[in-house]
Design an enzyme around this catalytic site. Structure first.
Site, short mmCIF file in Angstrom:
data_model
loop_
_atom_site.label_atom_id
_atom_site.label_comp_id
_atom_site.label_asym_id
_atom_site.label_seq_id
_atom_site.Cartn_x
_atom_site.Cartn_y
_atom_site.Cartn_z
N CYS A 279 -2.36 9.24 2.17
CA CYS A 279 -2.04 8.62 0.89
C CYS A 279 -3.11 8.97 -0.14
CB CYS A 279 -1.92 7.11 1.05
SG CYS A 279 -3.31 6.40 1.92
N GLU B 34 0.89 -1.18 0.00
CA GLU B 34 0.00 0.00 0.00
C GLU B 34 0.91 1.21 0.00
OE1 GLU B 34 -3.29 -0.01 -0.09
OE2 GLU B 34 -3.80 -2.08 0.42
P1 NAD Z 1 8.25 5.34 4.64
O1 NAD Z 1 8.32 4.57 3.38
O2 NAD Z 1 9.36 6.27 4.95
O3 NAD Z 1 8.14 4.34 5.89
C1 NAD Z 1 7.08 3.44 6.04
C2 NAD Z 1 7.52 2.24 6.88
O4 NAD Z 1 8.43 1.45 6.12
C3 NAD Z 1 8.25 2.60 8.16
O5 NAD Z 1 7.82 1.72 9.18
C4 NAD Z 1 9.71 2.35 7.81
O6 NAD Z 1 10.51 2.02 8.91
C5 NAD Z 1 9.58 1.15 6.89
N1 NAD Z 1 10.66 0.98 5.91
C6 NAD Z 1 11.32 1.92 5.21
N2 NAD Z 1 12.22 1.35 4.37
C7 NAD Z 1 12.11 0.01 4.54
C8 NAD Z 1 12.76 -1.11 3.96
N3 NAD Z 1 13.70 -0.97 3.04
N4 NAD Z 1 12.40 -2.35 4.36
C9 NAD Z 1 11.44 -2.51 5.29
N5 NAD Z 1 10.80 -1.49 5.90
C10 NAD Z 1 11.13 -0.24 5.52
O7 NAD Z 1 6.85 6.13 4.61
P2 NAD Z 1 6.28 7.27 5.59
O8 NAD Z 1 7.01 8.54 5.35
O9 NAD Z 1 6.17 6.76 7.00
O10 NAD Z 1 4.77 7.40 5.05
C11 NAD Z 1 4.38 8.20 3.98
C12 NAD Z 1 4.16 7.39 2.72
O11 NAD Z 1 3.28 6.30 2.97
C13 NAD Z 1 3.51 8.18 1.61
O12 NAD Z 1 4.13 7.85 0.39
C14 NAD Z 1 2.07 7.69 1.63
O13 NAD Z 1 1.37 7.85 0.41
C15 NAD Z 1 2.25 6.26 1.98
N6 NAD Z 1 1.04 5.69 2.55
C16 NAD Z 1 0.30 4.85 1.75
C17 NAD Z 1 -0.89 4.33 2.24
C18 NAD Z 1 -1.73 3.42 1.38
O14 NAD Z 1 -2.61 2.76 1.93
N7 NAD Z 1 -1.52 3.34 0.08
C19 NAD Z 1 -1.32 4.63 3.54
C20 NAD Z 1 -0.53 5.48 4.31
C21 NAD Z 1 0.65 6.00 3.80
#
Ligand code: NAD
Length: 501
Positions: free
Chosen positions: A289, A255
């Site tokens: 998102c 997601e």
């Molecule tokens: P992010 O990608 O920085 O982090 C999200 C999570 O992923 C964190 O828990 C982080 O520790 C983990 N993570 C990061 N790199 C990783 C890796 N290589 N392997 C495993 N885990 C890893 O995102 P953010 O800044 O917290 O959130 C914002 C983003 O999330 C925006 O792009 C938003 O659109 C998206 N988002 C999408 C949805 C959806 O349902 N489509 C919902 C909420 C947020």
């Protein structure tokens, strides 16, 4: 600081179990440090997965409606603690209180949904081509489900996954965002309360929480004991997770980022459209998102709608999200503010006229990043509009033909949510047709943000293709077995094969 302590106490959290100096929860409201925590070591992560794995072996044999009872009890805990948990979400993620409570309400809703689902994990009966045979499809529990979540929905996303995973007979290991660990600790504490009330058939380790950064998330992704990793966050993260998980032939449910558009057609109800645009674009300070990021307005209504939007934007209350009356809280951190300014500079370089977007000073919150939401009028859909900037920027483009607006809607790499405002049934149906919006969500006369839990939630293309929450999303958390039963006295083989022995 006192408020955080009060909220955590009300939620029954024993923070001493988690205290350390590895990771800091920082208030987006003021910039102050709320708590300092220890991170789980790789060995601790592995041990937690082992506990969840052992729990799965027991939990999968508990009848599904009984599993639903645990989720029902958890939903009760959420109802009882909605105020405190909603406040904590506001304190740690910075969304306004009404949205903090709304997020907890989503958790309650998915629990209700999952309780009903626990009696409806239906398989199929299939007509067999062989005499005296019956075929059927059975859905079985899958295993340990890994959940990696983002900062902007710090608790709801876990519950969308976990409530379904639990009733489907799985255990869950959760790695929340390193920006919002306190809300996750609070949810774990409420879940433990529900388990205590449920009784002995909920095994220890059914829900495990991992505190840590990317590396901890990556450890879940690489671990073959997890048949499914559900990851919510940026497209950058999703690319890494998808590849690593695929390398071990594990399943990932992604997601990821959105870049959501709305079309305002000539026949649109402009009153409704204005409300929908404003809320979708500035809610959660543009950090959803599903936030509205691109607006395509028909030539015939552009000069009525856009000046009206500018007027409304000038009066929007920006400030401390804990104070009633404010509609827009802070950005999550300095990096988010810088990303917003960089995007606005690019928009200007690409010929855009920008209205708003500057930093707002909020008394007592000088260490935080509050902004005036921005409108950027563009002559066409330019390069910057193909990127998701996680901030309240709304790009506006004038269009002439509906086919052009739909083409722009679909021209970006992301495919999460979209909407059209029209009272023309032909346009509405075209937008929802196979030749219409290519997004996972396509709405008519409501904005793109704020999905209900009853529908399957997720998006196409770089949004990752996953579906969570309602409809038949539960099937991702189970494995399917096809059973063929022979109740005859013969052994007719498939494909017409016959042989003598
Ligand atoms: P992010 O990608 O920085 O982090 C999200 C999570 O992923 C964190 O828990 C982080 O520790 C983990 N993570 C990061 N790199 C990783 C890796 N290589 N392997 C495993 N885990 C890893 O995102 P953010 O800044 O917290 O959130 C914002 C983003 O999330 C925006 O792009 C938003 O659109 C998206 N988002 C999408 C949805 C959806 O349902 N489509 C919902 C909420 C947020």
């Amino acid at each position: 600081m006192e408020n955080i302590k009060h909220a955590l106490n009300t939620l029954g959290v024993d923070l001493a179990r988690y205290e350390g100096s590895d990771l800091h929860s920082v208030s987006p409201i003021s910039g102050a440090t709320l708590a300092s925590l220890r991170c789980d070591t790789p060995q601790q992560v592995s041990d937690r997965i082992a506990r969840a794995h052992a729990a799965f072996a027991q939990w999968r044999m508990v009848p599904a409606p009984r599993r639903g009872e645990l989720v029902r009890l958890f939903g009760e805990e959420l109802r009882t603690h909605k105020d405190a948990l909603g406040r904590l979400v506001t304190m740690e993620a910075g969304k306004i209180l009404q949205e903090g409570w709304g997020e907890v309400q989503e958790m309650i809703d998915i629990c209700d949904f999952a309780v009903g689902l626990s009696r409806q994990l239906y398989g199929l009966t299939i007509a067999s081509e062989r005499p005296g045979h019956r075929m059927m499809e059975t859905w079985h529990p899958l295993g340990v489900v890994g959940v990696i979540s983002a900062f902007n929905f710090p608790v709801a996303v876990w519950s969308w996954n976990a409530a379904l995973a639990f009733v489907c007979g799985n255990s869950v290991v959760w790695k929340p965002s390193e920006k919002t660990p306190l809300t996750a600790i609070a949810v774990q504490s409420l879940f433990e309360k529900a388990v205590a009330r449920f009784g002995n058939d909920a095994p220890e380790g059914l829900s495990e929480l991992i505190i840590g950064g990317r590396e901890a998330g990556a450890a879940l992704v690489d671990d073959a004991r997890l048949p499914l990793v559900s990851a919510t966050g940026s497209t950058r993260m999703g690319r890494e997770v998808a590849v690593r998980c695929a390398q071990r032939l594990g399943r990932s449910l992604l997601e990821l980022g959105g870049n959501n558009a709305m079309i305002v057609a000539p026949s649109a109800d402009l009153e409704l459209a204005t409300r929908a645009i404003v809320f979708s674009a500035v809610g959660t300070a543009g950090q959803r998102c599903t936030s509205l990021r691109r607006l395509f307005v028909h030539d015939s209504v552009y000069d009525t709608l856009v000046p009206r939007l500018k007027k409304v934007y000038d009066t929007l209350p920006v400030g401390n999200p804990l104070e009633p009356g404010n509609l827009i809280g802070p950005l999550i951190d300095a990096a988010a503010f810088e990303a917003m300014q960089t995007a606005l500079d690019k928009a200007r370089m690409e010929g855009g006229k920008v209205h708003g977007g500057e930093r707002v000073s909020v008394a007592g919150c000088e260490g935080a990043y509050y902004v005036k939401p921005a409108l950027a009028e563009m002559a066409e859909q330019t390069g910057i509009m193909h990127h998701e900037t996680f901030a309240p920027i709304l790009y506006i483009v004038r269009y002439g033909k509906i086919e052009q607006a739909i083409a722009w809607n679909n021209a970006v790499p992301q495919g999460l949510s979209s909407s059209i405002f029209t009272t023309d049934v032909r346009e509405a149906e075209l937008f929802m047709s196979a030749a219409g919006s290519d997004c996972g969500i396509a709405n008519v006369n409501i904005g793109p943000s704020g999905a209900e839990i009853g529908g399957a939630f997720g998006g196409e293309k770089e949004t990752g293709g996953g579906r969570e929450s309602g409809s038949d999303a539960w099937k991702a958390y189970m494995r399917r077995a096809t059973n063929t039963i022979n109740y005859s006295h013969a052994l007719p083989l498939a494909q017409g094969i016959s042989f003598d022995i």
